[in-house]
Design a protein around this motif. Sequence first.
Motif, short mmCIF file in Angstrom:
data_model
loop_
_atom_site.label_atom_id
_atom_site.label_comp_id
_atom_site.label_asym_id
_atom_site.label_seq_id
_atom_site.Cartn_x
_atom_site.Cartn_y
_atom_site.Cartn_z
N MET A 187 0.87 -1.13 -0.05
CA MET A 187 0.04 -0.07 0.02
C MET A 187 0.87 1.27 0.00
N VAL A 197 -6.44 2.75 -5.17
CA VAL A 197 -7.00 1.40 -4.68
C VAL A 197 -8.53 1.76 -4.36
N PRO A 198 -9.55 1.09 -4.77
CA PRO A 198 -9.37 -0.21 -5.79
C PRO A 198 -9.73 0.38 -7.15
N LYS A 202 -6.79 -3.73 -7.30
CA LYS A 202 -7.42 -4.03 -6.13
C LYS A 202 -6.52 -4.81 -5.22
N ILE A 219 -8.57 -2.54 3.95
CA ILE A 219 -7.92 -3.53 3.36
C ILE A 219 -9.00 -4.91 3.51
N SER A 261 -11.07 -2.27 -0.37
CA SER A 261 -9.78 -2.28 -1.12
C SER A 261 -10.15 -3.16 -2.44
#
Length: 263
Positions: A187, A197-198, A202, A219, A261
């Motif tokens: 990340m 993201v996403p 993803k 997440i 995410s």
Amino acid sequence: MPGDYALVDLPFFQEAIMGIQEIAGMMEYDLLLCIGSGNDMAGLRRIIQNHKVDGVVLLRTMVDDPQVTFLQERRIPFVTAGSCKYKDVKQIDHDHRSACRELTSIMLMRGMKNMALLGGSEDIVVNQTRYAGVVDAHELFGKKINDNLVFLNLEGKAYVEKAVDDAIDRGCDCLLCMDDAVCAQVMRRLRERHIKVPQQVKVASFYNSSVLENNVPSITSLSFDSKELGARACKNLLRQIEGEETENRTLLPYEVVLKESTQ
């Protein structure tokens, strides 16, 4: 307990040790923490040779594990908090293979076609188990995992960053991280490259801990009860010490937690 853990691994070991201590204390046993790194078993050998313990809980298992061999040779009661490939070893573990298969299957059902897998050392049993779960999921969908998007043995920030860059350059649409340590680094790299993201890619983690809880976006991950793992391992060990029969292998449940995410 392994001495070469990363700081982000600490929550797992803390929770597992809390579970062990809770059960040991109830049964009026004391807990002695022994730390070793790699093949360094000096501490373990010392406490066994000096008869300081009645039994041992191993908190990490390796593919070739000298600790297991040593304890078997010395006929010391022990249990692994994790799976191992040695015969006649008492094992308590979470069902990592099924968990990784389920989460990967969800991503495949959502249309992911080029998933990258990023993980740590292949010498650690749980990493091999997680990889097997990803392969299982692809086979269920009649697919084959793309070896060009598998990045293992990522020991350090620079290796993870290069893996992320290579995966993005090769057109991956989803980054599957074998644990929270790798995911946190993934990340960070995506933010450095201003990859959203996403929306653009993803991200999911095969392990969740406090390391990821404040991440934005949140997440998608697999959740396991590390404290229960430690408690069940301790119960198994104490039954062995008392001369009772115990299960050879116990798999504990998991939960798939879908978050922002992977939306």
